[in-house]
Design a protein around this motif. Structure first.
Motif: not given
Lengths: 173, 497
Positions: A109, A112-113, A116
């Motif tokens: 997570t 991805f933070m 993206y």
């Protein structure tokens, strides 16, 4: 090493973090050093307000993740080739031990933070939401003063199901 | 410490608190003082610029990353002037008769709630979105659902002047969403109700609250607070708690009310949800247009609801299960993605509850029951059929192994998508419909309040938020919260007028 709860959380664990990223991110090779710096900055900013205990858990999990493959392969996670890193993470992902699954979920997570939320990545994948919505998308699609949803609301008047039977929805979509 | 005196203090300004505030304007006209204390800041529309990280940090509790105690589910809770009505998609459904009847709360009838719900549907411009503004992501859901044998319905929404930014969950950049921040709160303030933002209620005592007003930090979203930063003692004849499920029960527990209210914190439900995505062969309009136009309601038959949705890159990536090629193939196909949100209809069970830690922060204990897992699997199978019927070439199914299901496997959906693949901590689950914790009922033996939100044994204390729900509502809850809050306000007016 930064004290838990203060300062950067992951600076001393950059190696394991990037090794996980090499498997988890869709195109890690697309991140140059500037991109990595930006990703780490985003992650550190998100972690900054977290309690010291959460940061400590994160650091401990990354350290454990790096050392666990020593048991089976004699190499740290960082030292594994990419395909074996992926296999190891897949085992964690489906592990019967909940904290291992949750820990990996947390790391992915964060990655991805950091990934993206970079404008270049969002552009690369084709994400194009704009505050001006249809106006930005199709130029003059919506004419000023011709907004069908501006009707003053007198509620849903009986049937609120809004069931559109037949071919309603595709008419102008 | 500063001391402030009022006749009524409302804690929270979302669907419940905002409604109560507006309905208490007649008290102000009678010369009484009504305060609303909101923990978050007051935002300006121009601050909602769609930047995912920054908006999440400003608009959501814990930047949108609040987790249950075991870390297996993320709970999305809005904070700020208007509460979660700033960050929802504006979907507005009337309370279902079968649910209100099943709650079996003496003194609460479906007819009464429906009448009040309709009042707010009118006030907040709830209506069906015009067909010409429905994007491909929603149109494909409608067509696919019909083709797969389901009965899709259109969501009534509360927008006015929607430009279709698709950014509803990050705050509408065009001020189109008619939440309490646009309707009830401005009307309340125009009528003399005082709304104090950045006001964190630390403790509740007998007709008084200890409150800390926080400063606006440099570079952060939102206006400065209306009061000088510092600690205040606020005294009031009536206190209405409307801080939501992560606000009201934890505050009461932290303030010692649990010893006389044994059901406090119990009965938590949340419609656990996850995102399904599918790839189409061609680009579709998905990140433009209102994101949520249709639903398939299978709550009665199979305990799930499917809703159209569209999320932002990070939220989407986070909510897809796993990593690697099966994950990347979808993220790299963003302009071709169709999305469906699965919501399971959970039930109140003894384990699932809200507590408070030593500092008064909320802690949510939640266990996925077998029924919820089966509902998630059934919903995923139904969604996969809808995707493929709509023309998708592959589907991401969190409850499959591997998670990528190709169109050639459409006949194997029942074998591929199974509840046994649901592993808490691996499958990303989130929830935004938090309910229960201060449920309505008859006495302290079975509940925290009566049907008018009056806390048993404390005539000066009311609850006016989704904490009141004795069990899951099985639909989007905002109009029901407003209808219940309307009853609470009516009770306060009767008490003080």
């Amino acid at each position: 090493m930064a004290e838990p709860g203060r300062g950067p959380v992951l600076s001393s664990l950059r190696g394991p973090l990037r090794a996980v990223a090499s498997v988890v991110l869709p195109s890690p090779e697309a991140l140059d050093e500037e991109g990595w710096t930006e990703a780490e900055k985003i992650i550190e900013k998100a972690l900054a307000p977290k309690p010291a205990g959460v940061k400590l858990q994160l650091r401990l999990f990354l350290r454990a993740l790096n050392l666990l493959p020593l048991v089976t392969s004699g190499r740290t996670f960082v030292g594994l080739p990419r395909d074996r890193r992926a296999a190891f993470l897949r085992r964690l992902h489906s592990s019967p031990i909940m904290p291992l699954r949750r820990g990996l979920w947390g790391i992915r997570t964060l990655l991805f933070m950091g990934y993206y939320n970079q404008p270049r990545v969002r552009e690369a994948i084709g994400y194009g939401a704009d505050p001006w919505g249809w106006t930005a998308h199709f130029g003059e699609r919506l004419e000023e003063g011709n907004r069908a949803d501006d009707e003053s609301g007198d509620g849903m008047e009986g049937d609120q199901s809004g069931d559109r039977s037949g071919d309603g929805a595709e008419a102008d979509a | 410490m500063n001391t402030v005196t009022a006749d009524v203090v409302v804690v929270g300004s979302g669907a419940g608190g905002g409604t109560v505030a507006k309905e208490l304007v007649p008290l102000v006209r009678q010369g009484k003082r009504v305060l609303v204390l909101e923990r978050g800041p007051r935002f300006r529309d121009e601050e909602f610029d769609g930047r995912e990280l920054e908006m999440a940090e400003g608009l959501y509790l814990d930047s949108g990353g609040f987790l249950t105690a075991d870390g297996a589910m993320t709970l999305a809770v809005g904070q700020g002037y208007g509460g979660s009505t700033v960050t929802y998609t504006g979907t507005s459904m009337h309370p279902p008769a079968r649910i209100i009847d099943a709650w079996d709360v003496p003194g609460l009838s479906h007819d009464d709630l429906l009448g009040r719900s309709k009042k707010y549907a009118g006030e907040n411009n709830v209506h069906l979105f015009p067909e010409k503004e429905i994007n491909d992501n929603n149109r494909l859901f409608f067509e696919g659902a019909k083709a797969a044998g389901f009965s899709p319905k259109q969501f009534p929404v509360n927008v006015k002047g929607c430009l279709g930014s698709s950014l509803c969950n990050l705050g509408c950049p065009n001020g189109a969403k008619q939440g309490t921040h646009k309707v009830q709160l401005p009307e309340a303030e125009a009528g003399g109700v005082e709304v104090i933002t950045r006001a964190d209620v630390l403790e509740l005592g007998d007709r008084q609250l200890k409150v800390r007003i926080g400063p606006k930090s440099a570079g952060k979203m939102g206006d400065p607070p209306e009061w000088e930063p510092g600690e205040y003692l606020v005294k009031a004849d009536v206190v209405v708690l409307a801080g939501g499920v992560l606000g009201t029960p934890p505050l009461l527990l932290h303030s010692g009310f649990g010893s006389r209210l044994p059901k406090l914190g119990q009965g938590f439900t949340c419609h656990p949800a996850f995102i399904l995505v599918a790839e189409h062969p061609e680009d579709i309009t998905n990140d433009v247009g209102h994101p949520k136009s249709f639903l398939v309601d299978r709550s009665v038959e199979e305990k799930y609801v499917l809703e159209t949705c569209m999320y932002f890159p990070f939220v989407t990536a986070k909510n897809l299960t796993g990593f690697g090629p099966d994950h990347a193939v979808f993220m790299n196909a963003y302009p071709r993605l169709q999305m469906i949100l699965v919501l399971a209809c959970d039930r109140a069970i003894p384990h699932n509850r809200v507590t408070a830690d030593r500092a008064g922060n909320p802690v949510v204990h939640y266990r996925f029951t077998k029924e919820v897992k089966e509902a998630m699997a059934a919903a995923t199978r139904a969604a996969a059929r809808i995707f493929f019927a709509a023309g998708a070439v592959r589907v991401h199914a969190p409850l499959a192994d591997p998670t990528r299901v190709e169109k050639a496997e459409v006949d194997r959906i029942d074998a591929r998508i199974l509840a046994k693949y649901f592993l808490p901590g691996s499958v990303s689950v989130s929830a935004a419909h938090l309910m229960g914790g201060a449920g309505m009922g008859i006495s302290i033996e079975d509940s925290v309040t009566d049907s008018w939100g009056r806390v048993h044994g404390y005539p000066w204390l009311r609850v006016a938020d989704a904490s009141l729900f004795p069990d899951a509502l099985e639909i989007n809850p905002y109009l029901t919260i407003m209808a219940l809050a309307d009853r609470v306000a009516e009770g306060v007016l009767e008490t003080l007028s």
